[in-house]
Design a protein around this motif. Structure first.
Motif, PDB file in Angstrom:
ATOM      1  N   UNK A 398      63.244  29.667 -30.309  1.00  0.00           N
ATOM      2  CA  UNK A 398      62.902  30.317 -31.271  1.00  0.00           C
ATOM      3  C   UNK A 398      61.331  30.709 -32.093  1.00  0.00           C
ATOM      4  N   UNK A 399      61.208  32.087 -32.315  1.00  0.00           N
ATOM      5  CA  UNK A 399      59.536  32.361 -32.168  1.00  0.00           C
ATOM      6  C   UNK A 399      58.900  31.591 -32.231  1.00  0.00           C
ATOM      7  N   UNK A 400      57.840  32.720 -31.826  1.00  0.00           N
ATOM      8  CA  UNK A 400      56.563  31.596 -31.780  1.00  0.00           C
ATOM      9  C   UNK A 400      55.569  33.175 -31.385  1.00  0.00           C
ATOM     10  N   UNK A 401      54.389  33.438 -32.537  1.00  0.00           N
ATOM     11  CA  UNK A 401      53.270  34.330 -32.880  1.00  0.00           C
ATOM     12  C   UNK A 401      52.281  34.081 -32.854  1.00  0.00           C
ATOM     13  N   UNK A 402      50.938  34.423 -31.561  1.00  0.00           N
ATOM     14  CA  UNK A 402      50.094  34.570 -31.864  1.00  0.00           C
ATOM     15  C   UNK A 402      49.471  35.530 -32.390  1.00  0.00           C
ATOM     16  N   UNK A 403      48.447  35.176 -32.819  1.00  0.00           N
ATOM     17  CA  UNK A 403      47.134  35.940 -33.068  1.00  0.00           C
ATOM     18  C   UNK A 403      46.090  36.930 -32.475  1.00  0.00           C
ATOM     19  N   UNK A 404      45.904  36.140 -31.406  1.00  0.00           N
ATOM     20  CA  UNK A 404      45.418  36.608 -30.027  1.00  0.00           C
ATOM     21  C   UNK A 404      45.432  36.105 -28.713  1.00  0.00           C
ATOM     22  N   UNK A 405      44.955  36.939 -27.611  1.00  0.00           N
ATOM     23  CA  UNK A 405      45.625  36.111 -26.224  1.00  0.00           C
ATOM     24  C   UNK A 405      44.081  34.823 -25.852  1.00  0.00           C
ATOM     25  N   UNK A 406      43.751  34.644 -26.855  1.00  0.00           N
ATOM     26  CA  UNK A 406      42.963  33.797 -26.354  1.00  0.00           C
ATOM     27  C   UNK A 406      43.742  32.176 -27.244  1.00  0.00           C
ATOM     28  N   UNK A 407      44.520  32.597 -28.244  1.00  0.00           N
ATOM     29  CA  UNK A 407      45.978  31.435 -28.389  1.00  0.00           C
ATOM     30  C   UNK A 407      46.595  31.387 -27.583  1.00  0.00           C
ATOM     31  N   UNK A 408      47.625  32.929 -27.147  1.00  0.00           N
ATOM     32  CA  UNK A 408      49.174  32.499 -25.931  1.00  0.00           C
ATOM     33  C   UNK A 408      48.845  31.956 -25.150  1.00  0.00           C
ATOM     34  N   UNK A 409      47.004  31.963 -24.323  1.00  0.00           N
ATOM     35  CA  UNK A 409      46.386  31.718 -23.232  1.00  0.00           C
ATOM     36  C   UNK A 409      47.033  29.549 -22.909  1.00  0.00           C
TER      37      UNK A 409
END
Length: 421
Positions: A398-409
Motif C-alpha cells: 500500500x502506498x504511503x505519502x509524506x509531506x516532509x522529511x521529518x514525517x518520513x523520518x
C-alpha cells in the motif's frame, strides 16, 4: 379524452353486507365521450372504463353525478372520483400526473354540464388488448435477431438486458427509459459510454462485463449516478486508469474490475464508504493507493496482480527546498478545505488538487512528497479475502505519502521500533 392507468372500482355498499373490496387495481383505459342512452334515447357525457377482462367497457354518467374528487396525491398519479349513482368510488393510480390532471378537469366540466364543444371528447369504443396490458418492466434480449430496430423499448422498463448483440455503442433509445433501474449491456463491443447515461435518474445497476471499454467518463462520475448507482460491473474490458472523480460514486456497494489492464485503483478509494464487495483480479496492479486502508469490505479479490515487494526504505523523493509557492498555496487550500473549481482557479490546478495525497501527519501534499510502500494484510480492510497469489498470501503493498522529511523520518523510526519489539 383518454387516460391509461390502474383502476379499482369500489362499491361503497360492500361494508353494509360485510364485504370488502379486493384492494387491487387493474390496468385500464378511461375515456370521456358522448353516448346515447338506449332507454331514454338521450345523449349524455359518460366515462367509460375498459380493462383486460372487460374490453367493451363499463359506462358511468358524469353530468350532475360526481359527488366529490379526491386529489391529495394527484402529483403521484393518484386520485379518486366518487360517483352518486351507482354508489362507487373510481380509484385511479399509476397515472401520468399531467394526463391525470387533464382527465379530472374534463370530468369536472362534464359534471357541471359544460358545453360539449369545450370538452376534449373521445369515441367510446372497445379497446385493443395491448392497450390494457400491464406495463412491461423487464426485457431480456440475448440475440441480434431479436434486437428491436423499428420499435421503441417500452417506456415502463425497469430492467433491460441486451447481450450478445455486437453493439458498438449504447443505443440512445435506452437513455429515454427514465424508470430504468438495471441496465445490462454485457458481452457486446461497446468502446465508449455516452455521458447521458448519467441522466437515468433511477439507475442502480450498470453491467458492462466483456466489452471494449478503454475509458470511463469523468462526466458519469459527476452525474446523478452519484446518488443512485450501487453496482458497477466493468470486468473484462480494456481499462487502464480511472477518472479523477470516480470516487464521487459514493453509493457503490459492489464494484467489479476483473480482467482489465488497470495499473492503479482510484486514488481516493477510501471515500467509497458504502463499498462492500470489490474484485480487481488479473490486472496490472503493482501497489494499492494509500486511501485503500480506509475501506471496510465484506469480500475482496485481488488475485493475479504483479504486486511489488514492499520495503519502506525504498522511497521516491519528490521534494524541493523550499517548497514552491504554488505547492504551499495548494496545500493551504486542501488543508483548510477551501472550495475550489474551474470558475475560481485554472483547470490544471483543479486537477492537481483532485489528486492531492494525505500524509501520515494528516496534512495534505499535492505535487511534492516522499512516496514509499508498506505491506498490509488485506484482512484489515475485508472480512473475506481471496488469496493474492498462489503462495497463499493475503498481504499487498500500500502506498504511503509524506509531506516532509521529518514525517518520513518519524515513520521510519516508528517502524524500526515496532520491528525491534
Amino acid at each position: 379524452m383518454k387516460l391509461q392507468c390502474d383502476v379499482e372500482v369500489v362499491n361503497r355498499m360492500l361494508p353494509t353486507y360485510g364485504m370488502r373490496s379486493r384492494g387491487k387495481g387493474a390496468r385500464a383505459v378511461l375515456s370521456i365521450g358522448r353516448h346515447v342512452d338506449k332507454t331514454s334515447q338521450r345523449s349524455n357525457i359518460y366515462m367509460m372504463i375498459c380493462t383486460a377482462k372487460d374490453r367493451a367497457g363499463s359506462k358511468y354518467k358524469l353530468k350532475d353525478n360526481i359527488e366529490k374528487f379526491f386529489t391529495w396525491f394527484v402529483e403521484e398519479g393518484k386520485a379518486t372520483v366518487r360517483l352518486k349513482e351507482p354508489a362507487v368510488d373510481v380509484c385511479l393510480s399509476k397515472a401520468d400526473a399531467n394526463s391525470l390532471k387533464n382527465f379530472l378537469s374534463a370530468a369536472r366540466l362534464a359534471d357541471r354540464g359544460s358545453d360539449s364543444s369545450s370538452l376534449p371528447l373521445s369515441t367510446l369504443t372497445p379497446v385493443r388488448a395491448r392497450d390494457v396490458e400491464q406495463p412491461k418492466k423487464k426485457m431480456t434480449i440475448v440475440s441480434k435477431k431479436d434486437y428491436p430496430l423499428t420499435s421503441n423499448f417500452p417506456y415502463s422498463l425497469e430492467q433491460l438486458q441486451v447481450s450478445y448483440c455486437k453493439l458498438s455503442r449504447v443505443d440512445m433509445r435506452m437513455l429515454s427509459l427514465k424508470a430504468l433501474r438495471k441496465l445490462d449491456l454485457s458481452n457486446n463491443h461497446i468502446k465508449q459510454l455516452p455521458a447521458t447515461i448519467g441522466d437515468l435518474g433511477c439507475l442502480s445497476e450498470l453491467v458492462l462485463h466483456n466489452n471494449h471499454l478503454e475509458t470511463f467518463s469523468d462526466a458519469l462520475c459527476l452525474s446523478t449516478l452519484q446518488r443512485t448507482l450501487q453496482l458497477l460491473d466493468l470486468s473484462q474490458n480494456r481499462l487502464k486508469y480511472f477518472p479523477p472523480h470516480f470516487c464521487q460514486l459514493r453509493e457503490l456497494v459492489n464494484l467489479k474490475l476483473d480482467d482489465n489492464a488497470l495499473v492503479c485503483l482510484p486514488s481516493h478509494a477510501g471515500r467509497l464508504q458504502k463499498l462492500r464487495f470489490l474484485s480487481a483480479a488479473h490486472n496490472q496492479l503493482t501497489v494499492l493507493p494509500g486511501d485503500f486502508r480506509k475501506l471496510s469490505l465484506e469480500n475482496l479479490d485481488l488475485f493475479g496482480n504483479p504486486f511489488i515487494q514492499a520495503n519502506p526504505l525504498d522511497h521516491e523523493m519528490q521534494l524541493t527546498f523550499p517548497l514552491s509557492l504554488q505547492e504551499m498555496a495548494s496545500r493551504a487550500v486542501a488543508n483548510l478545505r477551501i472550495p475550489y473549481g474551474p470558475h475560481l482557479v485554472s483547470a490544471h490546478l483543479c486537477r492537481d488538487l483532485d489528486r492531492a495525497k494525505t500524509c501520515d501527519c494528516g496534512c495534505v501534499c499535492v505535487n511534492f512528497f516522499i512516496k514509499t510502500a508498506v505491506s498490509m494484510n488485506l484482512h484489515q480492510v475485508s472480512h473475506t479475502v481471496v488469496l493474492v497469489d498462489d503462495m497463499g498470501g493475503t498481504d499487498a503493498p500500500v502506498q504511503r505519502f509524506f509531506c516532509s522529511l521529518s514525517c518520513y523520518s518519524e515513520f521510519l523510526d516508528n517502524s524500526l521500533q515496532r520491528g525491534i519489539r
